[in-house]
Design a protein around this motif. Structure first.
Motif, short mmCIF file in Angstrom:
data_model
loop_
_atom_site.label_atom_id
_atom_site.label_comp_id
_atom_site.label_asym_id
_atom_site.label_seq_id
_atom_site.Cartn_x
_atom_site.Cartn_y
_atom_site.Cartn_z
N ASN A 15 11.91 0.71 7.64
CA ASN A 15 11.89 2.10 8.11
C ASN A 15 11.74 2.17 9.63
OD1 ASN A 15 9.17 1.65 8.63
ND2 ASN A 15 8.43 2.77 6.85
N GLY A 54 7.48 -3.83 3.88
CA GLY A 54 8.00 -3.17 5.07
C GLY A 54 8.50 -4.16 6.11
N ASP A 55 9.11 -3.63 7.16
CA ASP A 55 9.59 -4.49 8.25
C ASP A 55 8.42 -5.17 8.96
OD1 ASP A 55 10.02 -1.39 8.77
OD2 ASP A 55 9.08 -2.21 10.57
N GLY A 56 7.26 -4.49 8.99
CA GLY A 56 6.09 -5.09 9.63
C GLY A 56 5.63 -6.35 8.93
N ALA A 57 5.80 -6.37 7.60
CA ALA A 57 5.35 -7.54 6.83
C ALA A 57 6.15 -8.79 7.17
CB ALA A 57 5.46 -7.24 5.33
N PHE A 116 9.50 1.22 11.76
CA PHE A 116 8.20 1.31 12.43
C PHE A 116 7.12 0.55 11.68
CE2 PHE A 116 10.49 5.05 13.80
CZ PHE A 116 10.24 5.08 15.16
N ALA A 117 6.24 -0.11 12.43
CA ALA A 117 4.96 -0.57 11.89
C ALA A 117 3.94 0.39 12.49
CB ALA A 117 4.67 -2.00 12.29
N TYR A 152 0.83 -1.22 0.00
CA TYR A 152 0.00 0.00 0.00
C TYR A 152 0.86 1.26 0.00
CZ TYR A 152 1.43 -0.67 4.71
OH TYR A 152 2.22 -0.88 5.79
N ARG A 153 2.14 1.18 0.40
CA ARG A 153 3.02 2.36 0.34
C ARG A 153 3.81 2.23 -0.97
NH1 ARG A 153 3.96 5.42 4.43
NH2 ARG A 153 3.63 3.79 5.98
N HIS A 193 2.54 7.99 9.13
CA HIS A 193 2.28 6.67 8.54
C HIS A 193 1.31 6.78 7.37
CE1 HIS A 193 1.17 2.49 8.03
NE2 HIS A 193 -0.08 2.80 8.25
N ALA A 239 -3.75 -3.50 0.45
CA ALA A 239 -3.70 -2.84 1.75
C ALA A 239 -3.41 -3.82 2.87
CB ALA A 239 -5.02 -2.13 2.02
N VAL A 240 -3.47 -5.11 2.57
CA VAL A 240 -3.31 -6.11 3.62
C VAL A 240 -1.83 -6.50 3.72
CG1 VAL A 240 -4.17 -8.29 4.53
CG2 VAL A 240 -5.63 -6.90 3.05
N VAL A 241 -1.25 -6.23 4.89
CA VAL A 241 0.20 -6.36 5.08
C VAL A 241 0.68 -7.77 4.75
CG1 VAL A 241 2.05 -6.29 6.81
CG2 VAL A 241 0.28 -4.52 6.79
C1 LIG Z 1 -2.67 -8.30 7.80
C2 LIG Z 1 -2.71 -6.89 8.30
N1 LIG Z 1 -2.51 -6.66 9.61
C3 LIG Z 1 -2.52 -5.39 10.08
C4 LIG Z 1 -2.78 -4.33 9.24
C5 LIG Z 1 -2.80 -2.90 9.79
N2 LIG Z 1 -1.58 -2.21 9.33
C6 LIG Z 1 -1.62 -1.37 8.30
S1 LIG Z 1 -0.12 -0.73 7.96
C7 LIG Z 1 0.61 -1.59 9.19
C8 LIG Z 1 2.09 -1.44 9.47
C9 LIG Z 1 2.95 -2.18 8.51
O1 LIG Z 1 4.27 -1.76 8.65
P1 LIG Z 1 5.37 -2.11 7.60
O2 LIG Z 1 5.11 -3.43 6.98
O3 LIG Z 1 6.69 -1.92 8.26
O4 LIG Z 1 5.18 -1.04 6.42
P2 LIG Z 1 5.29 0.54 6.42
O5 LIG Z 1 3.92 1.09 6.70
O6 LIG Z 1 6.30 0.96 7.44
O7 LIG Z 1 5.71 0.88 5.03
C10 LIG Z 1 -0.31 -2.36 9.88
C11 LIG Z 1 0.00 -3.21 11.02
C12 LIG Z 1 -3.03 -4.62 7.87
N3 LIG Z 1 -3.27 -3.64 6.99
N4 LIG Z 1 -2.95 -5.90 7.43
#
Ligand SMILES: Cc1ncc(C[n+]2csc(CCOP(=O)(O)OP(=O)(O)O)c2C)c(N)n1
Length: 316
Positions: free
Chosen positions: A173, A143-146, A175-176, A64-65, A243, A113-115
Motif C-alpha cells: 500500500n 505489508g511492504d514494510g514487512a 506506506f509503512a 495486525y491489519r 494507519h 502486532a510485530v511486523v
Molecule cells: C518488528 C516491528 N517493528 C516496528 C513496528 C512498528 N510498526 C507497526 S506497523 C508498522 C508499519 C508496517 O507497514 P507494512 O508492513 O507496510 O504494513 P501496513 O501497516 O501498511 O499494512 C511499523 C513499522 C512493529 N510493530 N514491529
C-alpha cells in the motif's frame, strides 16, 4: 467474464469486508470497541482475490491489519466483533483485540502486532503441509514494510530451498505508517528481489481482484500438485483510512487526497458489484447487513471476561 455465481461470491467477500470495517469505524468513537483497529478499507481486493481459490483446509497467516484476510478466509464475524469489544466470546477470549485475531477452525493462524513475524509461521506450516502430503497450501500476507525485516528474506530462501507449498503475498500500500517506499527502498523492484531466491513472481499494479485471483489460483494449483515450490505476488493497493484508527488522515501531509481519488475510481467493491444483476446484488447486500447487525448485537450482549481469567493462557 466469470459465471454469475463466482462474481456473486467474490462480491460478497469484498462487500462484507468493506461494510464490516465501515461499521467498525462508525462504532469506534463510542469507545465500545476497546482495541486499536488497523482498517483495510480500500485493500479488500487482495485478501479476497487470494482466498477465493483456497480450500477451507488451506492455511493463511495474517498481520495486525487482518480483518480482510480473516473474513475472506471465512473467519467468524461474531467472534471478531466480540474480540474487538473485549468480550469473553471473542476469538481470543477478549484478551487480544483486533490485532490478534485467530480462527483455528477456518485455518486462520493467529495474527501478530510485530511486523514480519507471521511470515516464518506460514513457512513452518507449509513444511508440515508438505510432509502431510494432502495438497494443502499456506499463504502469508504481509505489508511492504514487512519486506524490510530480515526474516522475510530468510523465509523466502528456506521455502524456496525446500520447495514448500507457500504463497507469499505482499500487500503493497506504499506506506509503512507514514513513510513512503521512496524513503525506504533503494529499489522498488520487489519482485526482482524475490526472484533472486528462485521464486516465480507476479506483480499486479492496478488492484484488479480478478487478476489477483487468477494469479493466485495458478500458483496454488501447481503447488497442490507439487509441480512447483513457493511463489511470490506483489499486489499494489491503497489504504483509504489512517494507519491505525477509524479516520481519514489526508490533512497529515504525508500523502495527497488525489491519490485516494485515483484509487477510488477503480474500487473493486463497486466494480464487481456493478457486474451483478441489481436484484442479485441487493440480495447479497441485505444478507451482509443482517450478518453485521447480528455480530454487533452479539458483541454488545456478550459478557465481559471473568476477572479470574486474567492470568489464564498467559505465559509467565
Ligand atoms: C518488528 C516491528 N517493528 C516496528 C513496528 C512498528 N510498526 C507497526 S506497523 C508498522 C508499519 C508496517 O507497514 P507494512 O508492513 O507496510 O504494513 P501496513 O501497516 O501498511 O499494512 C511499523 C513499522 C512493529 N510493530 N514491529
Amino acid at each position: 467474464m466469470l459465471p454469475e455465481a463466482d462474481l456473486a461470491r467474490i462480491y460478497r467477500s469484498l462487500r462484507l469486508i468493506r461494510r464490516a470495517e465501515e461499521e467498525t469505524a462508525r462504532i469506534y468513537p463510542s469507545d465500545r470497541i476497546k482495541s486499536p483497529v488497523h482498517l483495510a478499507i480500500g485493500q479488500e481486493a487482495v485478501a479476497t482475490g487470494i482466498c477465493d481459490p483456497l480450500r477451507p483446509e488451506d492455511v493463511v497467516a495474517p498481520t495486525y491489519r487482518s480483518h480482510a484476510l480473516y473474513l475472506a478466509k471465512g473467519g467468524s464475524l461474531r467472534g471478531m466483533m466480540a474480540e474487538m469489544y473485549g468480550k469473553a466470546t471473542g476469538v481470543a477470549a477478549g484478551k487480544g483485540g483486533s490485532m490478534h485475531l485467530i480462527d483455528a477452525a477456518r485455518h486462520v493462524l493467529g495474527a501478530s502486532a510485530v511486523v514480519g513475524t507471521t511470515i516464518p509461521l506460514a513457512v513452518g506450516y507449509a513444511l508440515a503441509l508438505k510432509r502431510e502430503g494432502k495438497g494443502r497450501v499456506a499463504v502469508a500476507l504481509f505489508g511492504d514494510g514487512a519486506t524490510e525485516e530480515g526474516v522475510f528474506y530468510e523465509s523466502l530462501n528456506f521455502a524456496s530451498l525446500h520447495r514448500l507449498p507457500v504463497l507469499f503475498v505482499c500487500e503493497n500500500n506504499g506506506f509503512a505508517i507514514h513513510t513512503p517506499l521512496a524513503k525506504r527502498w533503494a529499489s522498488e523492484k520487489l519482485c526482482d528481489r524475490a526472484a533472486g531466491f528462485g521464486l516465480p513472481t507476479t506483480r499486479i499494479a492496478d488492484g484488479d481482484v480478478l487478476a489477483i485471483r487468477e494469479s493466485a489460483a495458478g500458483y496454488v494449483e501447481k503447488m497442490r500438485k507439487r509441480e512447483s515450490g513457493p511463489a511470490f505476488m506483489e499486489c499494489l493497493t491503497y489504504r483509504w483510512r489512517e494507519h491505525v484508527g477509524p479516520a481519514e488522515d489526508y490533512d497529515a501531509g504525508y500523502r495527497p487526497h488525489s491519490d485516494l481519488e485515483a484509487w477510488q475510481k477503480t474500487d473493486q467493491v463497486a466494480r464487481i458489484g456493478g457486474m451483478l444483476k441489481a436484484e442479485a446484488r441487493a440480495k447479497v447486500d441485505a444478507a451482509i447487513e443482517a450478518e453485521i447487525a447480528d455480530a454487533v448485537a452479539f458483541a454488545e450482549q456478550s459478557p465481559w471476561p471473568d476477572p479470574k481469567e486474567l492470568t489464564a493462557d498467559v505465559y509467565a
